[in-house]
Structures are given as structure tokens and as C-alpha cells.
Design a protein around this motif. Structure first.
Motif, PDB file in Angstrom:
ATOM      1  N   ASP A  39       0.792  -1.234   0.000  1.00  0.00           N
ATOM      2  CA  ASP A  39       0.000   0.000   0.000  1.00  0.00           C
ATOM      3  C   ASP A  39       0.823   1.283   0.000  1.00  0.00           C
ATOM      4  OD1 ASP A  39       1.017  -0.381   2.518  1.00  0.00           O
ATOM      5  OD2 ASP A  39      -0.857   0.059   3.586  1.00  0.00           O
ATOM      6  N   LYS A  40       2.161   1.166  -0.098  1.00  0.00           N
ATOM      7  CA  LYS A  40       2.966   2.388  -0.165  1.00  0.00           C
ATOM      8  C   LYS A  40       4.322   2.100  -0.790  1.00  0.00           C
ATOM      9  CE  LYS A  40       4.339   2.034   4.712  1.00  0.00           C
ATOM     10  NZ  LYS A  40       4.378   2.764   6.003  1.00  0.00           N
ATOM     11  N   ASN A  41       4.961   3.177  -1.238  1.00  0.00           N
ATOM     12  CA  ASN A  41       6.257   3.076  -1.893  1.00  0.00           C
ATOM     13  C   ASN A  41       7.349   3.052  -0.830  1.00  0.00           C
ATOM     14  OD1 ASN A  41       8.703   3.533  -3.247  1.00  0.00           O
ATOM     15  ND2 ASN A  41       7.704   4.717  -4.857  1.00  0.00           N
ATOM     16  N   MET A  42       7.949   1.870  -0.633  1.00  0.00           N
ATOM     17  CA  MET A  42       8.940   1.730   0.429  1.00  0.00           C
ATOM     18  C   MET A  42      10.293   2.325   0.043  1.00  0.00           C
ATOM     19  SD  MET A  42       7.219   0.636   2.872  1.00  0.00           S
ATOM     20  CE  MET A  42       8.536   0.402   4.071  1.00  0.00           C
ATOM     21  N   GLU A  43      10.502   2.609  -1.232  1.00  0.00           N
ATOM     22  CA  GLU A  43      11.738   3.306  -1.601  1.00  0.00           C
ATOM     23  C   GLU A  43      11.693   4.738  -1.081  1.00  0.00           C
ATOM     24  OE1 GLU A  43      14.858   3.755  -5.298  1.00  0.00           O
ATOM     25  OE2 GLU A  43      12.829   3.020  -5.704  1.00  0.00           O
ATOM     26  N   ASP A  44      10.516   5.350  -1.079  1.00  0.00           N
ATOM     27  CA  ASP A  44      10.379   6.681  -0.475  1.00  0.00           C
ATOM     28  C   ASP A  44      10.676   6.625   1.015  1.00  0.00           C
ATOM     29  OD1 ASP A  44       9.655   7.719  -2.912  1.00  0.00           O
ATOM     30  OD2 ASP A  44       7.495   7.695  -2.501  1.00  0.00           O
ATOM     31  N   ARG A  48      13.763   8.442   3.407  1.00  0.00           N
ATOM     32  CA  ARG A  48      13.528   9.222   4.625  1.00  0.00           C
ATOM     33  C   ARG A  48      14.498   8.810   5.726  1.00  0.00           C
ATOM     34  NH1 ARG A  48       8.003   8.191   3.152  1.00  0.00           N
ATOM     35  NH2 ARG A  48       7.069  10.094   2.286  1.00  0.00           N
ATOM     36  N   GLU A  49      14.753   7.506   5.829  1.00  0.00           N
ATOM     37  CA  GLU A  49      15.717   7.012   6.818  1.00  0.00           C
ATOM     38  C   GLU A  49      16.057   5.559   6.540  1.00  0.00           C
ATOM     39  OE1 GLU A  49      14.221   7.287  10.784  1.00  0.00           O
ATOM     40  OE2 GLU A  49      12.448   6.067  10.370  1.00  0.00           O
ATOM     41  N   HIS A  50      17.336   5.260   6.673  1.00  0.00           N
ATOM     42  CA  HIS A  50      17.800   3.893   6.474  1.00  0.00           C
ATOM     43  C   HIS A  50      19.114   3.698   7.223  1.00  0.00           C
ATOM     44  CE1 HIS A  50      19.338   6.303   3.005  1.00  0.00           C
ATOM     45  NE2 HIS A  50      20.473   5.719   3.342  1.00  0.00           N
ATOM     46  N   GLN A  55      21.556  -0.021   0.742  1.00  0.00           N
ATOM     47  CA  GLN A  55      20.940   0.269  -0.549  1.00  0.00           C
ATOM     48  C   GLN A  55      19.558  -0.346  -0.572  1.00  0.00           C
ATOM     49  OE1 GLN A  55      23.739   0.146  -4.039  1.00  0.00           O
ATOM     50  NE2 GLN A  55      24.878  -1.161  -2.633  1.00  0.00           N
ATOM     51  N   PHE A  56      18.676   0.250  -1.346  1.00  0.00           N
ATOM     52  CA  PHE A  56      17.316  -0.265  -1.442  1.00  0.00           C
ATOM     53  C   PHE A  56      17.249  -1.292  -2.566  1.00  0.00           C
ATOM     54  CE2 PHE A  56      12.948  -0.247  -3.046  1.00  0.00           C
ATOM     55  CZ  PHE A  56      12.267  -0.493  -1.871  1.00  0.00           C
ATOM     56  N   PHE A  57      16.590  -2.410  -2.283  1.00  0.00           N
ATOM     57  CA  PHE A  57      16.407  -3.449  -3.301  1.00  0.00           C
ATOM     58  C   PHE A  57      14.972  -3.943  -3.240  1.00  0.00           C
ATOM     59  CE2 PHE A  57      16.689  -7.660  -5.210  1.00  0.00           C
ATOM     60  CZ  PHE A  57      17.523  -7.427  -6.304  1.00  0.00           C
ATOM     61  N   SER A 140      20.456   7.250   8.269  1.00  0.00           N
ATOM     62  CA  SER A 140      20.938   8.157   7.243  1.00  0.00           C
ATOM     63  C   SER A 140      19.816   8.473   6.264  1.00  0.00           C
ATOM     64  CB  SER A 140      22.112   7.505   6.492  1.00  0.00           C
ATOM     65  OG  SER A 140      22.511   8.286   5.389  1.00  0.00           O
ATOM     66  N   LYS A 141      19.903   9.652   5.662  1.00  0.00           N
ATOM     67  CA  LYS A 141      19.000  10.029   4.576  1.00  0.00           C
ATOM     68  C   LYS A 141      19.787  10.200   3.276  1.00  0.00           C
ATOM     69  CE  LYS A 141      15.789  12.436   7.650  1.00  0.00           C
ATOM     70  NZ  LYS A 141      15.076  13.708   7.956  1.00  0.00           N
TER      71      LYS A 141
END
Length: 286
Positions: A39-44, A48-50, A55-57, A140-141
Motif C-alpha cells: 500500500d505504499k512506496n517503500m523506496e520513499d 527518509r531514513e535507512h 541500498q534499497f532493493f 541516514s538520509k
């Protein structure tokens, strides 16, 4: 739980903090945020914070259908995307997500998917992003292109599909006929255990949520005892399934973690209920 070796199936937040702080000593470390939600874009959310250096996959990036709403990526898709973010054949992957149950709901699927496509060195961050925050881990952002902790050179990752980790429908039919050991990882309150047509054969119901305490996976000895009490014979081959191959990956992971043998019926009950009536004389329950 404390992780100490690069091939640990689970590693602790402290383990990861130590390696981030000494990244020059662990240059083959690749941290992946594999968060996913319908239900949402998890790359966004990632931007915001990671975890620093992650890295996003998108583990779910492929064509999904009504029959397979959580389809596996194609070999070409998966290999090209893994290479694009610098994954090599010798990379040690540490996977985490922001999903429920300490991130295990999605991290388990990511662990199984990378295993299925032949990668060897994979760990799940115990407790996921929730535990990371609880243990005051840095966030980190910073976008990957600006991150000094990682290299974005194209990787040499090559897929080597391990078909023995996956069960297809026809084999599932035979497993049912021979009374093989089956685990249904769907939530108990969503099943009607009095109605054999709502589950497969003699499946043992173990919701994946119960193997997580707080945000963390049960300690191995406790988990092994729990599975045994539920009727799981760890010395026998096991097939795990859910609706469409998500939560059941975590049960596969848990059983292998405890020294057992487990595979995934990735089509799950969603495929089963659509195909079963076309198989002549096959009982829904044995």
C-alpha cells in the motif's frame, strides 16, 4: 543473538554496527533494505531514513498475476538489478526490512529469493529496522550516489537457480499423496481448521508471527523445542506454504536455521485452490 561469522543466518545489530564502523575491513559487505508493502512506496520510506551504507532493493519487482500475486522475479530481472547495485558473487549480504515481526515477514522472503537464485553468503539482521532503532543505531538520509561507505561499481553477481529449494504444484500433489510433512504459515484466525478445503492436506499450522519474540527471532534452542512441540520432525523433509509465498519463507528459514530440511511451495494456497479441482480424484485432505 550474537552473530560472529560471515555465514550466520542471523546477525545482531551490534554485529552490524561494528562492521559499519570498520567498513574498510569488510569491503564485501552489502547491506540491503528490502522493505516492501502493498500500500505504499517503500523506496520513499528508505530515502527518509535507512541504515548508513544500505541500498534499497525491491525484492518484489516483477510481473504479478491473479494466480501469482507475489511472483518471483525472472532470472534476467534479478541478475541485472543485483549487479546494478554492486552485488558480487562473493558479497556478504545483510538484509533488513521495516515490515512487521521484526522485519522478518519480508526479510525472510528476500533471504529465500537470494538463496533460490544461488547466492551463498546471506544474513538477516535480527530484529530488522525496528530493533536497529531500539538499539540506537544511526540512520541516514543520504542517497547511495553520495554515500562514502559503499561503491556503486557494477557487480559480477550471476544467478545459479537452485530449483531444489522450490516446490511446484505437481510435486506438491505427490507430497500430499505420500503424506509428506507440510507447514501452513498463515495466521490461525484466518483459517478454518474444521474445513479441510481451506488448507492443504495434513498441514501443521505455525503462523510465522509466533517465531518472533519482540522484534527478534526465538533463540535457536527455544525455536527448535517449539517446532518439535508443534509436531515438526526436523529430521524429515518439510514443505512450507502460505497464500502466495511470503510468510512461509520465514518458516523455511527458521527450520533450516534449526538444522532441518525445508523447501517453499511458492504458489501457495492461492495457486492450490485454483488448480486442485482440475486434478482428477485427488482428495483435498489426506
Amino acid at each position: 543473538m550474537s552473530g560472529s561469522m560471515s555465514n550466520d543466518m542471523f546477525v545482531s545489530c551490534q554485529w552490524l554496527k561494528n562492521r559499519i564502523a570498520n567498513r574498510h575491513l569488510f569491503q564485501n559487505l552489502v547491506i540491503l533494505d528490502v522493505s516492501w508493502a502493498s500500500d505504499k512506496n517503500m523506496e520513499d520510506e528508505f530515502l527518509r531514513e535507512h541504515i548508513p551504507g544500505a541500498q534499497f532493493f525491491n525484492i518484489m519487482d516483477d510481473n504479478h498475476t491473479d494466480m501469482y500475486p507475489r511472483n518471483l522475479p525472472s532470472v534476467e530481472n534479478f541478475q541485472s538489478r543485483a549487479r546494478a547495485i554492486g552485488i558480487n558473487n562473493d558479497s556478504h549480504l545483510v538484509l533488513y526490512s521495516k515490515s512487521q515481526h521484526g522485519g522478518l515477514f519480508v526479510s525472510g522472503r528476500a533471504w529465500w529469493t537470494f538463496s533460490y537464485f544461488g547466492h551463498q553468503s546471506i544474513s538477516v539482521l535480527d530484529g530488522g529496522f525496528s530493533q536497529w532503532l531500539e538499539e540506537d543505531g544511526d540512520v541516514s538520509k543520504e542517497r547511495c550516489s553520495n554515500c562514502k561507505l559503499i561503491s556503486l561499481e557494477i557487480g559480477d553477481f550471476s544467478t545459479n537457480v537452485r530449483g531444489n529449494l522450490r516446490v511446484e504444484f505437481d510435486e506438491m500433489v505427490q507430497i500430499l499423496k505420500t503424506h509428506g510433512q507440510i507447514i501452513d504459515s498463515r495466521a490461525s484466525d484466518k483459517l478454518n481448521l474444521k474445513d479441510p478445503s481451506t488448507y492443504i492436506g495434513n498441514a501443521i499450522n505455525i503462523p510465522m508471527s509466533v517465531i518472533v519474540k519482540g522484534h527478534l527471532i526465538m533463540p535457536k534452542d527455544e525455536l527448535r523445542e517449539f517446532l518439535t512441540e508443534k509436531g515438526v520432525k526436523l529430521n524429515q523433509p518439510t514443505v512450507c506454504y502460505c497464500n502466495s509465498g511470503m510468510s512461509s519463507c520465514s518458516l523455511v528459514l527458521a527450520i533450516i536455521y534449526c538444522g532441518g530440511q525445508a523447501r517453499l511451495y511458492s504458489g501457495g494456497y492461492n495457486e492450490w485452490k485454483r488448480k486442485i479441482y482440475s486434478v482428477e480424484h485427488l482428495p483435498l485432505n489426506s
